[in-house]
Each structure stands twice: as C-alpha cells, then as structure tokens.
Design an enzyme around this catalytic site. Structure first.
Site, PDB file in Angstrom:
ATOM      1  N   GLU A 257       0.894  -1.162   0.000  1.00 31.42           N
ATOM      2  CA  GLU A 257       0.000   0.000   0.000  1.00 31.42           C
ATOM      3  C   GLU A 257       0.922   1.199   0.000  1.00 31.42           C
ATOM      4  OE1 GLU A 257      -3.284   0.025   2.803  1.00 31.42           O
ATOM      5  OE2 GLU A 257      -2.859  -2.047   3.224  1.00 31.42           O
ATOM      6  N   CYS A 296      -2.441   8.573   3.767  1.00 29.17           N
ATOM      7  CA  CYS A 296      -2.317   7.980   2.438  1.00 29.17           C
ATOM      8  C   CYS A 296      -3.553   8.253   1.599  1.00 29.17           C
ATOM      9  CB  CYS A 296      -2.101   6.482   2.572  1.00 29.17           C
ATOM     10  SG  CYS A 296      -3.352   5.705   3.590  1.00 29.17           S
TER      11      CYS A 296
END
Ligand code: NAP
Length: 482
Positions: A257, A296
């Site tokens: 990720e 993020c």
C-alpha cells in the site's frame, strides 16, 4: 522527559538492539526514544513464528481467534490515555490520535465481530458451494481455505503507528498466521507502547507476535513460499523491497500500500449554494489538515467545473484561514506538526516541485505562524493550496505526493474530462465525488472505478452519517491500483 529505550520482542523475549538511533519529538526536536535492532537473529525469529506461533494459532478456531482479537482491542482501549500522551510527540492532535488509537482498536473489534458472525467455529473455511464434477453426483469438488504455514512480515508507515499495525494484525491473526511487525522508526515509540499493551493482555499464544524496532536486517533472505510481506509506505521503498531476489524466487506474497494521488470531483450539478458544494469544500480542508495531511488517503487533487473554480478557491481559502496550527496540546489548535524536520524538508521540496506547474493561492512554503510551540525546532508547516489552470499540460501535480497539508485545485471541462484527469493519477486508494445527480455518479463509477481502490459518493442525504473521503473502514477493502 528521559528518552525511552525501545525494545524488540524476539523469540518470546524483550531484547535491546546493539545500536542506538535517536528519535526526536515532532514538537520540539528533543529525543523521545532510542531504538535499534542490530544483533537480532532474524532467521531464528522467522523460524520461531513458523514453528511455535503458527501451530498454536492454527490449533484455535476462528471464533477463538476472534475472541483473542477482541481482548487485544479491549486492552488497547483500557490503556488509551497513555498512548494519547505519546501520540502528541508525533505532532498529532487528540483528534488525529483518536483516528489512530481508537480507530485501531475499533478495527480490531470489527474483525473480531466479523470473525464470530461470518466465520465458523472451526479451523477450516468452506469457500462456496460444492462443484458437481460427475453426472451422478458421486464425485464433487469443494474449495476450502486453510492458513498459510509461514509468517506475515508487516512493514508499516509512520503516519498511523497504531491503526496501521492493528489493521494488518486483525485479519492476520484471524487467519491463524503469526506476524513479525516492523513499525516505521519515526513513530515506533507509539507502536512499541501499543505492542506492549497487547503482550501484557496475556491472550496471545507464544510466537504469535514479534516486534522489530529498527532495521529488518537480513529477514528477507529467510522468507519462504509460506510467508507474506505486507508493506505500507512510499512507492520508492516498495519497489526496492519487492525487488529482493527471494520475493520472486520463492513466490513470497508481497502486498504494497503506497503513494497515492487521491482525487475528488465536484459534480457539474453541485453549483455554489448547493449542499454538495459546501460538503466538497469542507472535505478538502478536513483532508488537508487531519494528521497535517499525512494520510495515504488525503485529497491531493481537487477537480471542479472551470466556471466555478474561482468560487471553490474563495471558499477554500476562507476556510483554511481559520485553521490554527501549533502545539497540539494547546487549546484551540486544529492542526499539529509534521512528524519530523526531515519530513518537513521532504514536503517542502515536493510542494515546490508542484508549485512549478501550479500557483500557490494559500499558505507559505517557508513561513508559518503558530499558536504555541517553536516554529524552528518543531516540524510545523503551513497548509498549502495550489491552483493549476492547465491540468493536461502538468505532470508533477498528478505524480508527486507531497505527504503533508498540500492540495491542488484544477478545472475540468466536462464529466468525461474529470474522469480522465482523476485516472491520470495512475490509480489511487480513494476518489470521491460530490453530486446529487445519480446519472453523474453512475458515469463516474463506470469511468473511474477501475483506477481507484474505493469511490466515495457524497451528497446531502448521506452527509450526516458519512465517514468521509479519507476513512478506510474494516468493512470495506482498503487498497487500490498503485
Ligand atoms: P517509507 O519511508 O517508505 O517507510 C515505510 C516503511 O518501510 C518503514 O517502516 C520503513 O522503516 C521501512 N523501510 C524503509 N526502507 C526499508 C528497507 N530497506 N528494508 C525494510 N524496511 C524498510 O514510508 P513512510 O515515510 O514511513 O510513509 C509515508 C508513505 O507511506 C507515503 O508515501 C504514503 O502515501 C504511504 N502510505 C500509504 C498508505 C496506504 O495505505 N497506501 C498508508 C500510509 C502511508 P524505517 O522508518 O525504519 O526506515
């Protein structure tokens, strides 16, 4: 305060590393903790997980593992105030910490509950209905899931030291797989404190969890086809780690990720004065300031119809002017500091690159007025809003992630153009759309769905209950292309 000496937890023991690197407070640059992992036998740790932790976890049913996960979550909640104290040193406000600490515990609770509601009180998981392979039905096929017999290596980013660790541990432990956790060094003192809370809960079988505070040394050399690496962090590190020869040679599962140029779109129907316009503006500012933009999922690119871009800019700058930056322990402060001075240098450098293609319409790259704290020793940074009127001529705005309170507004010509511009970010974790028109929503889902891990569609009806653009929820899949 005396610096904390962080310890590794290896082969069932707390172990001090032979090296000592300093970790400094985001607020004043004082040393908060010292860390190191040199001297650990990483091969032995992986073996210990496989030989001791794995068999113990696999002997438990899904329900037993779910109850264990619930007990871990309860332990974190019981000790949350001590974690909040450390959270401030990372530069985060109490609200930021709530997402990380209680959000992390909440994620464990959610996995525990799904484990008991949706999985059997058994060790084997049936996958779907039997497949009929013969005419008379005497010979059938049945897909089943069994746990991997290796170790999960979790390498986490600095921005959510608790949630980032727990969102991976929930499904890993539920699946009956032991883990070695490696938090990012900058905030590892908070991850280590939470890890201790879980160990002290006394519900984990030996070998289920180990911790590395510092470098992972030669751990990757010891991985096998039964192991998995789950990485969160920058694309640069992900590429480096994935290129390790053992990953390809032994087919080690590798999940990353990483950087994400998340986008949001104001629908053509959402003119100034509509609830969707106001929601759009509010959400961009929230995404820029929560965790000082170190998320993020934060909105990096915001697209609006060209005729309303001025109105968007005015509304955003008016709202950003109300943001109070400073020491998060101080009453009234709404945005804390970046995690470190190094991170501030990185954000400044990335924002300057974006500013070559976009003009700054709010904030200052160099200066920041703060309510309390030391603007030099603390990693405080101004929210920066940029505007790029020619998004198809720009590249950095779509490619460079300034991992701080930085966002760029851009115009689109029609909905097809908006979709193409969103997809120009080469895939993101989350994209959002503010519209009250179901046809607009349908077109955007069809055009942009393949490029984004999650699509949030917001309007006046769901706004009250919506968790917003940037919340990865344990009920949904988190991740996405890129
Ligand atoms: P990073 O510098 O890439 O570090 C990520 C992790 O990798 C840290 O634990 C780091 O440890 C470790 N690491 C670095 N080099 C390594 C190596 N050679 N071998 C083994 N481990 C290594 O990223 P970051 O600065 O912590 O995090 C910011 C980035 O994370 C942003 O780009 C953001 O988009 C991304 N992020 C993504 C998500 C998501 O869900 N997609 C979530 C959060 C953050 P050390 O700290 O000890 O170097």
């Amino acid at each position: 305060m005396k610096p904390l000496r962080l310890l590794n937890f290896a082969e069932g023991r707390w172990v001090e590393g032979l090296d000592h690197s300093d970790i400094r407070s985001a607020l004043d640059g004082q040393v908060v903790a010292q860390t190191g992992s040199r001297g650990l036998d990483f091969g032995a740790m992986a073996d210990y997980a496989r030989k001791v932790g794995g068999p113990a976890l696999r002997a438990m049913t899904f329900h037993e593992r779910a109850r264990m996960i619930k007990a871990l979550a309860e332990a974190v909640m019981a000790q949350k105030e001590a974690l909040y104290e450390l959270n401030f040193q990372t530069g985060a406000t109490r609200t930021d910490g709530w997402i990380d600490i209680e959000g992390g515990a909440g994620t464990l609770f959610a996995y525990a509950s799904r484990g008991r509601r949706e999985l059997p009180d058994d060790r084997l998981l049936i996958d779907g209905a039997p497949e009929m392979l013969s005419k008379a039905g005497g010979f059938i096929g049945q897909h089943v899931f069994t746990p991997l017999q290796g170790v999960a290596v979790h390498i986490n980013a600095f921005n959510f030291p608790v949630w980032g660790m727990l969102e991976k541990l929930g499904p890993t432990l539920l699946a009956g797989v032991p883990a070695i956790v490696k938090p990012a060094t900058a905030t590892s003192y908070l991850a280590e404190a939470c890890f201790r809370v879980m160990m002290d809960a006394g519900v984990l079988p030996p070998g289920a969890l180990q911790l590395v505070v510092g470098s992972v040394g030669d751990l990757f050399d010891h991985l096998t086809c039964q192991d998995a690496v789950s990485f969160t962090g920058s694309a640069e590190t992900a590429v480096k780690l994935q290129a390790h020869p053992v990953i390809a040679k032994d087919s080690v599962r590798f999940i990353a990720e990483r950087d994400s140029l998340n986008a949001t779109v104001l629908g053509p129907d959402a003119q100034p004065g509509t609830p969707e316009f106001d929601l759009f503006v509010k959400e961009i500012v929230r995404e820029m300031t929560v965790k000082a933009g170190q998320k993020c999922t934060a909105i990096r690119r915001a697209f609006a119809p060209r005729p309303v871009l001025d109105a968007v800019q005015d509304a955003l700058t008016a709202r950003l002017a109300k943001v109070v930056v400073g020491d998060p322990r101080e009453e009234g402060v709404t945005m804390g500091a970046l995690v470190s001075l190094a991170q501030r240098r990185d954000v400044r450098e990335k924002a300057a690159r974006i500013a070559r293609e976009a003009r700054l319409v709010f904030g200052d790259l160099e200066k920041i007025e703060i309510k309390a704290g030391d603007p030099e020793a603390g990693a405080f940074f101004s929210p920066l809003l940029l505007r790029c009127d020619t998004p198809w001529e720009a590249s950095e705005v779509h490619d460079v992630e300034a991992f701080g309170p930085v966002s760029t507004i851009m115009p689109y010509e029609d909905l097809a153009d908006a979709v193409k511009l969103c997809n120009r970010g080469q895939g993101s974790l989350v994209m959002s759309l503010f519209t009250h028109d179901p046809e607009v929503a349908r077109d955007v889902v069809l055009g942009a769905g393949a490029y984004h891990g999650r699509l949030l569609i917001a309007d006046r009806d769901c706004a009250k209950e919506s968790t917003g653009h940037g919340s990865p929820l344990p009920n949904l899949i988190h991740g996405g292309p890129g």
